[in-house]
Design a protein around this motif. Structure first.
Motif, PDB file in Angstrom:
ATOM      1  N   ALA A 193       0.803  -1.149   0.028  1.00  0.00           N
ATOM      2  CA  ALA A 193      -0.137   0.162  -0.006  1.00  0.00           C
ATOM      3  C   ALA A 193       0.899   1.196  -0.143  1.00  0.00           C
ATOM      4  O   ALA A 193       0.262   2.164   0.519  1.00  0.00           O
ATOM      5  CB  ALA A 193      -0.987  -0.061   1.287  1.00  0.00           C
ATOM      6  N   ALA A 194       2.112   1.241  -0.543  1.00  0.00           N
ATOM      7  CA  ALA A 194       2.979   2.334  -0.676  1.00  0.00           C
ATOM      8  C   ALA A 194       2.144   3.444  -1.727  1.00  0.00           C
ATOM      9  O   ALA A 194       1.513   3.212  -2.666  1.00  0.00           O
ATOM     10  CB  ALA A 194       4.174   2.158  -1.203  1.00  0.00           C
ATOM     11  N   LYS A 195       2.231   4.559  -1.174  1.00  0.00           N
ATOM     12  CA  LYS A 195       1.625   5.696  -1.976  1.00  0.00           C
ATOM     13  C   LYS A 195       2.773   6.391  -3.030  1.00  0.00           C
ATOM     14  O   LYS A 195       2.330   7.246  -3.786  1.00  0.00           O
ATOM     15  CB  LYS A 195       0.778   6.713  -1.428  1.00  0.00           C
ATOM     16  CG  LYS A 195      -0.210   6.127  -0.565  1.00  0.00           C
ATOM     17  CD  LYS A 195      -1.350   5.550  -1.485  1.00  0.00           C
ATOM     18  CE  LYS A 195      -2.195   6.311  -2.459  1.00  0.00           C
ATOM     19  NZ  LYS A 195      -3.001   5.870  -3.051  1.00  0.00           N
ATOM     20  N   ARG A 211      -0.081  15.586  -0.694  1.00  0.00           N
ATOM     21  CA  ARG A 211       0.207  15.037  -1.918  1.00  0.00           C
ATOM     22  C   ARG A 211       1.624  14.502  -2.048  1.00  0.00           C
ATOM     23  O   ARG A 211       2.357  15.095  -1.502  1.00  0.00           O
ATOM     24  CB  ARG A 211      -0.050  16.146  -3.008  1.00  0.00           C
ATOM     25  CG  ARG A 211      -1.356  16.884  -3.072  1.00  0.00           C
ATOM     26  CD  ARG A 211      -1.471  18.035  -4.010  1.00  0.00           C
ATOM     27  NE  ARG A 211      -2.785  18.499  -4.389  1.00  0.00           N
ATOM     28  CZ  ARG A 211      -3.300  19.641  -4.092  1.00  0.00           C
ATOM     29  NH1 ARG A 211      -2.226  20.819  -3.965  1.00  0.00           N
ATOM     30  NH2 ARG A 211      -4.502  20.310  -4.510  1.00  0.00           N
ATOM     31  N   VAL A 212       1.615  13.638  -2.914  1.00  0.00           N
ATOM     32  CA  VAL A 212       3.136  13.196  -3.121  1.00  0.00           C
ATOM     33  C   VAL A 212       3.376  13.058  -4.575  1.00  0.00           C
ATOM     34  O   VAL A 212       2.648  12.861  -5.544  1.00  0.00           O
ATOM     35  CB  VAL A 212       3.278  11.726  -2.414  1.00  0.00           C
ATOM     36  CG1 VAL A 212       3.225  11.887  -0.978  1.00  0.00           C
ATOM     37  CG2 VAL A 212       2.098  10.529  -2.951  1.00  0.00           C
ATOM     38  N   VAL A 213       4.859  13.271  -5.097  1.00  0.00           N
ATOM     39  CA  VAL A 213       5.242  12.984  -6.702  1.00  0.00           C
ATOM     40  C   VAL A 213       6.492  12.405  -6.141  1.00  0.00           C
ATOM     41  O   VAL A 213       7.240  12.561  -5.722  1.00  0.00           O
ATOM     42  CB  VAL A 213       5.331  14.295  -7.235  1.00  0.00           C
ATOM     43  CG1 VAL A 213       5.786  14.207  -8.596  1.00  0.00           C
ATOM     44  CG2 VAL A 213       3.791  15.178  -7.247  1.00  0.00           C
ATOM     45  N   GLY A 214       6.600  11.161  -7.228  1.00  0.00           N
ATOM     46  CA  GLY A 214       7.804  10.518  -7.199  1.00  0.00           C
ATOM     47  C   GLY A 214       8.535  10.805  -8.593  1.00  0.00           C
ATOM     48  O   GLY A 214       8.025  10.865  -9.583  1.00  0.00           O
ATOM     49  N   ARG A 215       9.751  11.437  -8.536  1.00  0.00           N
ATOM     50  CA  ARG A 215      10.672  11.601  -9.799  1.00  0.00           C
ATOM     51  C   ARG A 215      12.047  10.943  -9.428  1.00  0.00           C
ATOM     52  O   ARG A 215      12.941  11.496  -8.623  1.00  0.00           O
ATOM     53  CB  ARG A 215      10.795  13.026 -10.007  1.00  0.00           C
ATOM     54  CG  ARG A 215       9.539  13.767 -10.077  1.00  0.00           C
ATOM     55  CD  ARG A 215       9.290  13.246 -11.652  1.00  0.00           C
ATOM     56  NE  ARG A 215       8.044  14.271 -12.068  1.00  0.00           N
ATOM     57  CZ  ARG A 215       7.364  14.149 -13.369  1.00  0.00           C
ATOM     58  NH1 ARG A 215       7.888  13.591 -14.233  1.00  0.00           N
ATOM     59  NH2 ARG A 215       6.499  14.952 -13.716  1.00  0.00           N
TER      60      ARG A 215
END
Length: 286
Positions: free
Chosen positions: A207-209, A261-265
């Protein structure tokens, strides 16, 4: 439990603090973006402004006639922007592409129930969908994960025979021109590189976001319930993900992270808490 603190990254400039925030993200080049209106917008179309912060400096681009509700936003490498609605019907304009002067260039559809929309360095759009689209009546959403050209051309779609079934795209990381995804219900880790077969790794982290990747290291953020701020550092071993250290990700002052909120880069996870005026970052590359 080991704690890792976020570092401050970018802040909405003071002249825009009284604006209504429609959406915010961090683009493929590390620039923080906010899509704003002076007040809560009426029914579309409405005018908006994109504020871009890079290296402590900011610029603003006026967008004319934004036609979507509850938008996602990202920047394109040619200086333009993409604005997309998370929910839509087949008859609706869903994705608008604006040029560097804020003029609409064209519009197209990518499907209903958009959970993630991230442009890569080439300008292609990676879209991850949540379950209401994957099991809904819009066939564009059924694959669960797709890559589109900035002109709406379909470039790639997830194939169940190649990478297993996606019921919900929980986490998506887009770096350069490839992507990593963690999907429900087995939470397999997918590594997608255009022109190559999808690499599927078994993953015990549930369940990682958000996720960050650097070489053979990967870090997952989030989880169910009290694990909403869990941080799991892992290594990639062939077709498996091996957890090494579990801890918590905190604010820079050590307090627990709240609604965000999260954003992966690539090696970075960007985190933005309410009221969504500031971005913080975790970088696993040092």
């Amino acid at each position: 439990m080991q704690e890792t603190a976020l570092e401050p990254y970018a802040r909405l400039p003071r002249p825009y603090r009284d604006h209504h925030i429609l959406a915010s993200t961090v683009d493929a080049f590390g620039r923080a973006l906010w899509l704003l209106t002076p007040g809560v917008p009426e029914e579309p179309p409405y005018d908006a402004v994109v504020v871009t912060v890079e290296g402590g400096r900011y610029s603003a681009t006026e967008l004319s006639a934004v036609a979507v509700r509850y938008p996602r936003v990202d920047a394109l490498p040619d200086g333009g922007f993409v604005v997309a609605a998370a929910r839509s019907r087949p008859s609706e304009r869903q994705v608008q592409v604006f040029d560097a002067l804020g003029r609409e260039s064209w519009d197209f559809r990518v499907g209903d129930a958009v959970e993630h929309l991230l442009a890569d360095e080439s300008g292609a759009l990676w879209v991850g969908y949540f379950d209401e689209g994957i099991f809904g009546d819009d066939p564009l959403s059924w694959p669960g994960l797709r890559r589109w050209g900035m002109d709406g051309e379909p470039l790639w779609r997830h194939d169940r025979a190649d990478g297993g079934e996606i019921s919900d795209c929980y986490a998506l990381n887009v770096h350069r021109t490839h992507a990593w995804a963690c999907t429900y219900h087995h939470f397999a880790l997918l590594e997608v590189r255009p022109g190559k077969r999808t690499v599927v790794r078994t993953n015990p982290v549930r369940a990682a976001k958000a996720l960050a990747v650097h070489g053979e290291r990967i870090t997952f953020f989030g989880g169910y319930g009290d694990d909403h701020d869990r941080l799991v550092s892992c290594e990639l071993l062939g077709s498996e993900v091996k957890p090494l250290v579990t801890g918590r990700l905190t604010r820079s002052d050590g307090a627990r992270v709240g609604r965000r909120r999260v954003v992966g880069r690539g090696p970075r996870i960007y985190v933005q808490e309410e009221p969504y005026t500031d971005w913080a970052v975790l970088d696993i590359s040092p």
